[in-house]
Design an enzyme around this catalytic site. Sequence first.
Site, mmCIF file in Angstrom:
data_model
loop_
_atom_site.group_PDB
_atom_site.id
_atom_site.type_symbol
_atom_site.label_atom_id
_atom_site.label_comp_id
_atom_site.label_asym_id
_atom_site.label_seq_id
_atom_site.Cartn_x
_atom_site.Cartn_y
_atom_site.Cartn_z
ATOM 1 N N TYR A 154 -27.031 -18.460 17.705
ATOM 2 C CA TYR A 154 -27.700 -18.723 16.433
ATOM 3 C C TYR A 154 -29.196 -18.954 16.615
ATOM 4 O O TYR A 154 -29.967 -18.774 15.676
ATOM 5 C CB TYR A 154 -27.051 -19.908 15.723
ATOM 6 C CG TYR A 154 -25.644 -19.582 15.271
ATOM 7 C CD1 TYR A 154 -25.425 -18.735 14.194
ATOM 8 C CD2 TYR A 154 -24.543 -20.079 15.953
ATOM 9 C CE1 TYR A 154 -24.140 -18.404 13.804
ATOM 10 C CE2 TYR A 154 -23.254 -19.759 15.565
ATOM 11 C CZ TYR A 154 -23.064 -18.916 14.491
ATOM 12 O OH TYR A 154 -21.793 -18.578 14.111
ATOM 13 N N HIS A 197 -16.349 -14.851 7.147
ATOM 14 C CA HIS A 197 -16.897 -15.405 8.385
ATOM 15 C C HIS A 197 -18.415 -15.519 8.323
ATOM 16 O O HIS A 197 -19.012 -16.355 9.005
ATOM 17 C CB HIS A 197 -16.482 -14.557 9.584
ATOM 18 C CG HIS A 197 -16.422 -15.327 10.874
ATOM 19 N ND1 HIS A 197 -15.567 -16.398 11.070
ATOM 20 C CD2 HIS A 197 -17.130 -15.207 12.024
ATOM 21 C CE1 HIS A 197 -15.739 -16.891 12.293
ATOM 22 N NE2 HIS A 197 -16.680 -16.189 12.883
ATOM 23 N N LYS A 219 -9.322 -23.116 17.215
ATOM 24 C CA LYS A 219 -8.790 -22.219 18.232
ATOM 25 C C LYS A 219 -8.327 -23.004 19.446
ATOM 26 O O LYS A 219 -8.947 -23.976 19.855
ATOM 27 C CB LYS A 219 -9.866 -21.209 18.654
ATOM 28 C CG LYS A 219 -10.168 -20.145 17.611
ATOM 29 C CD LYS A 219 -11.135 -19.122 18.156
ATOM 30 C CE LYS A 219 -11.369 -17.976 17.174
ATOM 31 N NZ LYS A 219 -12.317 -16.969 17.707
ATOM 32 N N ARG A 276 -19.512 -18.937 7.398
ATOM 33 C CA ARG A 276 -19.546 -19.862 8.547
ATOM 34 C C ARG A 276 -20.824 -19.644 9.354
ATOM 35 O O ARG A 276 -21.472 -20.602 9.782
ATOM 36 C CB ARG A 276 -18.305 -19.644 9.403
ATOM 37 C CG ARG A 276 -18.231 -20.436 10.707
ATOM 38 C CD ARG A 276 -16.850 -20.222 11.321
ATOM 39 N NE ARG A 276 -16.819 -20.386 12.758
ATOM 40 C CZ ARG A 276 -16.597 -21.542 13.383
ATOM 41 N NH1 ARG A 276 -16.443 -22.644 12.699
ATOM 42 N NH2 ARG A 276 -16.546 -21.590 14.714
ATOM 43 N N HIS A 290 -17.013 -24.846 18.953
ATOM 44 C CA HIS A 290 -17.200 -23.905 20.056
ATOM 45 C C HIS A 290 -16.932 -24.608 21.383
ATOM 46 O O HIS A 290 -17.428 -25.711 21.625
ATOM 47 C CB HIS A 290 -18.625 -23.358 20.066
ATOM 48 C CG HIS A 290 -18.906 -22.377 18.977
ATOM 49 N ND1 HIS A 290 -20.178 -22.057 18.560
ATOM 50 C CD2 HIS A 290 -18.063 -21.637 18.211
ATOM 51 C CE1 HIS A 290 -20.107 -21.167 17.587
ATOM 52 N NE2 HIS A 290 -18.836 -20.893 17.359
ATOM 53 N N ARG A 296 -13.635 -21.863 9.727
ATOM 54 C CA ARG A 296 -13.089 -20.517 9.769
ATOM 55 C C ARG A 296 -12.151 -20.372 8.575
ATOM 56 O O ARG A 296 -11.578 -21.360 8.095
ATOM 57 C CB ARG A 296 -12.312 -20.278 11.063
ATOM 58 C CG ARG A 296 -13.133 -20.432 12.339
ATOM 59 C CD ARG A 296 -12.255 -20.235 13.568
ATOM 60 N NE ARG A 296 -13.013 -20.331 14.809
ATOM 61 C CZ ARG A 296 -13.192 -21.462 15.500
ATOM 62 N NH1 ARG A 296 -12.632 -22.594 15.067
ATOM 63 N NH2 ARG A 296 -13.902 -21.465 16.615
#
Length: 311
Positions: free
Chosen positions: A288, A253, A185, A256, A279, A162
């Site tokens: 994806y 982004h 995150k 990524r 994730h 990110r």
Amino acid sequence: MSLAVSPAARAALADWLSSLKSLRGASPATIAAYQRDVVDYLSFMAEHQGGPQGIAALGEVGTSDMRAWMARERASGLGARSLARKLSAVKTFYRWLAEREGLEVTPVLSARAPKYQRSLPRPLPEDAARAMIGAVGSQDERAWVAARDAAVMTLLYGCGLRISEALSLTADDLPLGDTLRITGKGGKERIVPVIAPARTAVQAYLDILPHPMESGTPVFRAIRGGPLSARTVQKSMEQARMALGLPASATPHAMRHSFATHLLSAGGDLRAIQDLLGHASLSTTQVYTAVDTARLMEVYDAAHPRARAKS
């Protein structure tokens, strides 16, 4: 906080938010969003029931009450995606209440989120991703700035970072090795491989950086030596994408997204890609596969003889 929220509910909400921060490492932005969503819900229930609701009253919320809240939210113009997010916050709060207070919260937890079309990531084609790195690395007359921008782009595309993660690197992460420990995150750490072109790009930038690199200082620097901002990187990409004729979706982004999509196209394992991206849920990474399938169908429609005959 709204005066319509009872002191008991207000205290419970504060305790819940505190637990999210300490136990789950939720970011300040996530905490603020959860607080806003649940306060809106509690305020509605106070109005709907004719007064602030204590803990026991919150445990008596029924299916019709939940339907009334959701209907009011939709009538106010809230979209399906945003309502689904609000409902998720409310359910998370109620699960915590159920464990702490022993409440029966089935009507709340069984409320169904509205369906919405989940938007797919919009990665760049491989040649466009490479062209983007080249473009941002040649559009500034100051050699070190051009090298800096190219290094950032290479990390986003080559390591799937990110933009906030790339810009949070400090001198203590140098020199870049074969792997990099990233805190993403929610404070979640992951190890990502660093490909040779990324190491080379970062080193080329460091070799001509005019600012001192000391422990704790950011790797990527603004003109006067302060931390590089995400907005500066975005503006650099905006300039490059206009020169390359790329769509507005060509953002930091998107690099990524391109990393993940191109890995999957090359036969990458979905679980491994999940780990590389950081994730928490595989379902987030699975989007994806939809991107890959959609692109495959575009190629099919454009190239297959029968598809061409139909058009």
